[in-house]
Design a protein around this motif. Structure first.
Motif, mmCIF file in Angstrom:
data_model
loop_
_atom_site.group_PDB
_atom_site.id
_atom_site.type_symbol
_atom_site.label_atom_id
_atom_site.label_comp_id
_atom_site.label_asym_id
_atom_site.label_seq_id
_atom_site.Cartn_x
_atom_site.Cartn_y
_atom_site.Cartn_z
ATOM 1 N N GLN A 1 -9.753 -2.376 4.221
ATOM 2 C CA GLN A 1 -7.809 -2.432 3.786
ATOM 3 C C GLN A 1 -8.859 -3.425 2.212
ATOM 4 O O GLN A 1 -8.586 -2.696 1.141
ATOM 5 N N PHE B 1 0.680 -1.221 0.001
ATOM 6 C CA PHE B 1 0.031 0.525 -0.041
ATOM 7 C C PHE B 1 1.239 1.252 -0.523
ATOM 8 O O PHE B 1 2.033 1.043 0.840
ATOM 9 N N THR B 2 0.388 2.028 -0.337
ATOM 10 C CA THR B 2 0.920 3.749 -0.536
ATOM 11 C C THR B 2 1.580 4.176 1.114
ATOM 12 O O THR B 2 -0.030 4.554 1.692
ATOM 13 N N ASN C 1 -7.121 -0.426 -5.425
ATOM 14 C CA ASN C 1 -6.619 -0.221 -6.847
ATOM 15 C C ASN C 1 -5.171 -0.318 -6.994
ATOM 16 O O ASN C 1 -4.623 -0.676 -7.951
ATOM 17 N N HIS C 2 -5.075 -2.010 -6.466
ATOM 18 C CA HIS C 2 -3.729 -2.158 -6.280
ATOM 19 C C HIS C 2 -3.878 -3.369 -7.918
ATOM 20 O O HIS C 2 -3.144 -4.557 -7.975
ATOM 21 N N GLN D 1 -4.780 6.465 5.255
ATOM 22 C CA GLN D 1 -6.946 6.434 5.224
ATOM 23 C C GLN D 1 -6.857 5.842 5.729
ATOM 24 O O GLN D 1 -7.959 5.846 6.577
ATOM 25 N N GLU E 1 -0.118 7.474 1.651
ATOM 26 C CA GLU E 1 -1.161 7.933 1.907
ATOM 27 C C GLU E 1 -1.904 7.084 2.099
ATOM 28 O O GLU E 1 -3.458 7.068 2.742
ATOM 29 N N GLU E 2 -1.887 6.125 1.428
ATOM 30 C CA GLU E 2 -3.685 4.831 1.674
ATOM 31 C C GLU E 2 -3.465 4.763 3.123
ATOM 32 O O GLU E 2 -4.692 4.634 3.851
ATOM 33 N N GLU E 3 -1.752 4.089 3.854
ATOM 34 C CA GLU E 3 -1.463 3.746 5.232
ATOM 35 C C GLU E 3 -2.933 4.836 6.203
ATOM 36 O O GLU E 3 -2.921 4.273 6.925
ATOM 37 N N GLU F 1 -12.071 -1.742 0.537
ATOM 38 C CA GLU F 1 -11.751 -0.388 -0.384
ATOM 39 C C GLU F 1 -9.926 0.058 -0.803
ATOM 40 O O GLU F 1 -10.061 1.217 -1.977
ATOM 41 N N ILE F 2 -9.371 -0.106 -0.336
ATOM 42 C CA ILE F 2 -7.789 -0.013 -0.743
ATOM 43 C C ILE F 2 -8.036 -0.758 -1.940
ATOM 44 O O ILE F 2 -7.051 -0.364 -2.204
#
Lengths: 449, 675
Positions: B275, B224-225, B282-283, B231, B227-229, B278-279
């Motif tokens: 996580q 995760f990037t 993106n990957h 978030q 920003e994502e963490e 929602e996150i």
């Protein structure tokens, strides 16, 4: 159309019968027997009445399964001479479909002829009818076939009702068994009480007390027993609960072995929804023969027999109940009646496939080794869903399995009449086809003219 | 005039074919629009079998909404796949928000539930969106708990409840079931122990790989990037804040140790879910290029961007190489079956058959009768095609659940009635073909699809076995014959009581028809029932177990035997035959649907309160018909025909009273048979 119309040619048959009976002197007696016994017994009117009664009996026998287990219903409705049908079955039907009678169960019972009476009368009806009209013509062959097939089917039902036994074999992988635990015998209990005396030899001496003897209030007094067993109370079915009174999921017990549980009386389940068989419990007090002094008091239940709970939990209460008497350590316990096999089966492997992404089973398969030294038959066998093994009068079916697929449960059925339906099916169907073809051909010919 | 009329049947047939053709035709897709039909053809693995995405979507939508497409309040029609594009990839975090929550699709009629959820009444429309349901959803959840508790008690027969309470509980559970069906379409994490995996849309790329769902991909995401963490962390804080403010406690330290532990556990669960759902999406591209591509296709489709068409085509070309051709063909076939929806159009066509046949008794007899027959034949052809397609897709005998038995019996009735119509061209057979076709297909389409996938996989013990296949088909055919004879009985009574012109030859003919079908019914139901016993003997060693469904089958056999014996011994004559065969309908309905509603037995796979209603109305209406049939003949409209007949018969040969007309004819031609 002499085949199917009874009333119109009855006068003709009457003459014929009288001629056959022949002798003048006893004519009136024979005539009377014919008129008042044989003729009504052979009549189609009786057939109609019997069929109507059967329809009613089967209907209520179906509804009754909402309240009792199927085998109980079968014994009280279909394999009995007489049955008292509760009015509330009508209420049950109404509550399912119409909801007119409100929420109170309807009181009372009404009497009805049971399956044995109807079957006997039907057998008489059809036999006498064919005996009186004994001529075997081409046109009547169909009817003869149909009715003899029906006689076969009814006979089969009687044979099954009286002689069939159902049992099961509960295997862990690698286990070898030479017996099957009976879980259904017509009209009798499926379990025994055991009195086990320690023996210096390797095997303990076991005294088997048949389950039928366990009647509340009775005392079991037998020379083979050093003591008296007084049956305080008998419960036909029990359930297990936690000490707090919560229900326990039997399947979850395997993970909770050692949890505090108690066995409580429980009504027998309805229909085939209850997945397990009834688990009886008996409360006994062991008494000294002469003084009637109580040596111990136990609640013994089928839950203690690890094979009885089918697959999931084994030997949770395994220790059993022990009693010290005259310096010996005796045990009492309960287990199923057994079919002793003159050969053995060993479970090598059990496989269970599921449909992808679901818990629905797709197939079950048990791979076994059969060892029969009597017949010198040693081989690998496999039993699958829809592919049973038939061996020496018994049939073995894949029936269930252990949670986690570590073992398998085989259903073992002993039914001496199992081939009869196959024959009957062919005979009746051929007869019906033959008879109706005659009707059809005649009808079509009539149209063409 | 007559010349034109003789063309009528062909015109009617043409109109019928055109109607189905237009309805079933593949919608033309222009380059500038998203091709939803193509999206529906995406193969998925779900609930034990491969199927097109449209099957899952349409079955679910039908359960939720009672329709195969979304219809807005002002009557605009939206294809199911258009709706699904909005649902696709949403998660429980957006359950009540986002575009998918705006569709008014949840059908709620019960006033108690509307009150509970504080929703306005919408007569004629009845449908509500998730956004609307959200406000009082907590109250609803509590009501569901209570209702399922009550249901459990009723099932164990611990309590007997009044009708309104029972209905209320049922309706609440029904809505809750609809919400469950909806949430299964979302991207979700299977709860531990739940063996029902989410539908899997990503085909394997190598030999020994399995199908995967999008969540399977998301679970593999690790990187995760920053920003994502951040978030995720913020979200976690928010979650704790929300819970604390709801309980009224400000400082987490004020909680008891037990509460703290619980909170911690919930927090971990929540943030994992967040996580993952929602996150992680993106990957997706890092893990699986095809997951990323599929996400893109649906994203474009959501935006209404027609570029997704070509992407989808590429996707299909490049990623489906591991699926066997046979499988793809089956899926294609199922898409066609879904789109054409044969069994639904057959209902409509059958209503026309009924109307045409009934009108033919009044005017333009032959042309209208012929039209009805042609239309009925067309229905039969459609049904047969449908059934054959279903056999092909599922690889099973034609009958393996209530749904398939219903359409099979419908086709069977159609065929039998047409044969009768050929033998006795009086528009009676074809009339009953229409009635049975309309009712059975209605039951299949509107009631039985509510219980889920009509092509579902079946329990192992029900898997293919020769005797099982024979049993189910023959028993169904036995039902067919019994129902046909019952219908003819109904026609007999209706014509006798209500029409003055039910003349002797017509009575004779109808009696012959009833008699003949009852014979067939006995043959088929007997053989079918015993075949079932033989199958049972092979499967679990019990030829006969007196299970409710088996009893139902034996009731049908006994009843048909009773009718024939009663006829042969003269206990009933033609009127009695008609009344008894009407009762045969009641017995058949008990056997077919009624026994499944008792909630016991090995065969009780089809409980549904709609079926309870069906049984109820069939029985009540038949009791009325039977009552009418028992009115003394002198009050019948056709009384003169009946009375004159029996007078003649008595005069000529009194002992012949009991014979069917069939037998009489036979006797005249072969008098020697008697001697």
């Amino acid at each position: 159309m002499n085949t199917i119309s009874n009333t119109n040619d009855s006068s003709h048959t009457m003459d014929q019968i009288e001629n056959e009976f022949g002798g003048k002197p006893n004519k009136t007696l024979k005539e009377n027997i014919y008129r008042y016994i044989l003729k009504p017994l052979a009549s189609l009117q009786l057939t109609v009445v019997l069929l109507a009664l059967s329809v009613v009996l089967v209907f209520f026998g179906t509804l009754a399964q909402t309240k009792d287990q199927t085998f109980v219903v079968v014994e009280t409705y279909f394999r009995s001479w007489f049955v008292w049908i509760p009015f509330d079955l009508v209420g049950e039907f109404d509550r399912t479909f119409f909801n007119l009678t409100g929420t109170e169960p309807l009181p009372g019972y009404f009497p009805f002829p049971g399956g044995w009476i109807l079957a006997t009368l039907m057998l008489l009806n059809v036999t006498v009818a064919h005996a009186l009209r004994a001529r075997l013509t081409w046109k009547r062959i169909g009817l003869w076939l149909v009715h003899s097939g029906l006689i076969l089917l009814l006979t089969n039902e009687v044979i099954t009702g009286v002689y069939s036994i159902e049992a099961q074999m509960v295997f862990k992988e690698g286990e070898t068994l030479n017996y099957a635990d009976i879980n259904y015998i017509p009209y009798s209990r499926t379990f025994d009480l055991l009195w086990i005396a320690p023996d210096s030899d390797s095997e303990d001496a076991v005294t088997i007390i048949p389950g039928e003897k366990l009647v509340s209030g009775s005392t079991i007094d037998h020379p083979a027993l050093p003591i008296l067993i007084k049956v305080e109370k008998y419960f036909s079915n029990t359930n297990i609960m936690t000490d707090a009174g919560d229900k326990i999921d039997v399947d979850s017990l395997i993970s909770k072995a050692g949890a505090l549980v108690r066995v409580v009386p429980h009504r027998e389940g309805a229909g085939t929804t209850e997945s397990r068989h009834a688990m009886p419990m008996v409360e006994v007090s062991i008494q000294e023969r002469d003084t009637l002094k109580e040596l111990g008091r136990f609640k013994i239940s089928m839950w203690e027999y690890f094979k009885a709970t089918e697959s999931s939990f084994g030997g949770l209460f395994a220790p059993g109940h022990t009693i010290d008497f005259q310096g010996k350590n005796y045990r009492v316990s309960m287990r199923n009646k057994r079919i002793d096999l003159p050969y053995s089966l060993k479970l090598n492997k059990f496989t269970h496939e599921k449909y992808m992404g679901t818990s629905s089973p797709k197939s079950f398969k048990s791979q076994l080794t059969l060892n029969d030294s009597e017949l010198d038959d040693h081989r690998e066998v496999s039993i699958e869903m829809n592919e049973p093994l038939r061996y020496r009068g018994l049939t073995f079916y894949q029936s269930s399995f252990f949670v986690g697929d570590r073992g398998s449960v085989l259903q073992v059925v002993k039914n001496p009449g199992w081939t009869i339906p196959y024959v009957a099916c062919i005979v009746v169907t051929f007869g019906l086809l033959y008879h109706f073809s005659i009707l059809l051909v005649r009808f079509l010919r009539g149209r063409v003219k | 005039m007559n010349k034109y009329l003789s063309a009528l049947p062909y015109i009617v047939l043409f109109l019928g074919v055109a109607y189905v053709g237009i309805k079933a035709a593949k919608p033309l897709s222009s380059e500038n629009e998203v091709n939803y039909a193509a999206l529906g053809e995406i193969p998925i693995a779900d609930a034990g079998r491969f199927k097109p995405l449209s099957s899952l979507v349409e079955t679910s939508l039908y359960i939720i909404s009672g329709r195969h497409e979304v219809v807005t309040e002002d009557g605009k029609r939206i294809p199911a796949m258009r709706w699904f594009v909005d649902v696709f990839d949403t998660t429980k975090f957006h359950f009540f928000s986002g575009p998918a929550a705006k569709y008014k699709i949840f059908r709620i009629e019960n006033e108690d539930i509307l009150k509970l959820l504080h929703l306005p009444k919408r007569p004629q429309f009845f449908r509500y969106s998730l956004e609307e349901i959200q406000t009082y959803y907590d109250d609803f959840e509590r009501a569901v708990d209570k209702a399922s508790e009550l249901q459990e008690k009723i099932k164990e027969r611990k309590v007997i409840v009044s009708q309104p309470d029972r209905v209320r509980a049922e309706k609440i559970l029904e809505l809750s079931e609809k919400l469950t069906v909806y949430s299964k379409l979302l991207r979700r994490i299977p709860s531990p122990g739940d063996e029902k995996k989410p539908y899997r849309i990503l085909p394997p790329q190598q030999e020994n790989q399995e199908w995967q769902s999008l969540v399977d991909i998301d679970m593999q995401v690790r990187n995760f990037t920053k920003e994502e963490e951040e978030q995720i962390n913020n979200n976690r804080l928010n979650y704790v804040q929300n819970i604390l403010s709801a309980t009224g406690i400000k400082d987490p330290n004020q909680l008891t140790p037990k509460q703290q532990a619980l909170l911690k556990q919930k927090l971990v669960e929540y943030s994992n879910n967040y996580q993952l759902l929602e996150i992680a999406p993106n990957h997706r591209a890092d893990i699986s290029p095809l997951a990323a591509e599929l996400t893109k296709i649906f994203q474009l489709a959501k935006e209404g961007n027609p570029e997704c068409n070509s992407l989808l085509k590429n996707f299909k070309d490049s990623y489906y190489h591991t699926i066997p051709e046979r499988q793809m063909f089956r899926i294609k076939l199922e898409t066609i079956l879904n789109r054409t929806n044969v069994f639904y159009y057959v209902i409509m066509l059958n209503i026309w058959v009924i109307l045409l046949a009934a009108t033919s008794w009044l005017v333009w007899q032959e042309p209208l009768r012929r039209s009805a027959v042609y239309l009925a034949i067309f229905c039969l052809v459609l049904e047969t095609i449908g059934i054959v397609m279903r056999i092909w897709i599922s690889g099973r005998p034609p009958v393996f659940n209530l749904y398939s038995s219903s359409i099979f019996i419908s086709a069977g009735c159609g065929a039998t009635c047409l044969v009768l119509e050929y033998l006795f061209p009086r528009a009676l057979g074809v009339f009953w073909a229409g009635v049975m076709g309309a009712i059975t297909n209605y039951v299949a389409h509107n009631i039985l699809t509510l219980s889920g996938d009509p092509l579902e996989v079946v329990q192992a013990v029900l898997d293919t076995n020769f005797w099982l296949a024979v049993h189910v088909t023959t028993v169904s055919m036995g039902y067919v014959a019994t129902l046909v004879s019952g219908g003819l009985g109904l026609i007999y009574i209706a014509r006798g009581v209500f029409t003055p012109g039910f003349v002797k030859p017509a009575q004779k003919e109808l009696t012959q028809m009833i008699y003949g079908t009852v014979c067939f019914a006995l043959l088929l139901s007997f053989f079918g029932t015993v075949a079932g016993g033989i199958w049972a003997d092979q499967s679990w060693g019990r030829f006969w177990g007196w299970d409710p469904k088996e009893n139902g089958a034996v009731l049908v056999v006994c009843w048909n035997a009773l009718i024939l014996h009663a006829r042969w011994c003269g206990m009933v004559r033609s009127r009695g035959l008609a009344v008894l065969s009407l009762m045969g309908n009641m017995v058949t309905v008990f056997s077919w649907f009624g026994t499944n509603q008792l909630g016991v037995g090995l065969h009780s796979y089809g409980f549904s309160k709609d079926l309870v209603e069906l049984c109820k109305w069939v029985w009540l209406s038949h009791l009325c018909f039977i009552g009418i049939g028992c009115i003394p003949i002198r009050y019948w409209s056709s009384a003169p025909h009946f009375l004159s007949r029996s007078a003649n018969a008595t005069a000529s040969s009194p002992e012949n009273k009991s014979l069917t007309s069939l037998d009489q004819k036979e006797k005249k031609r072969h008098p020697q048979v008697q001697v």
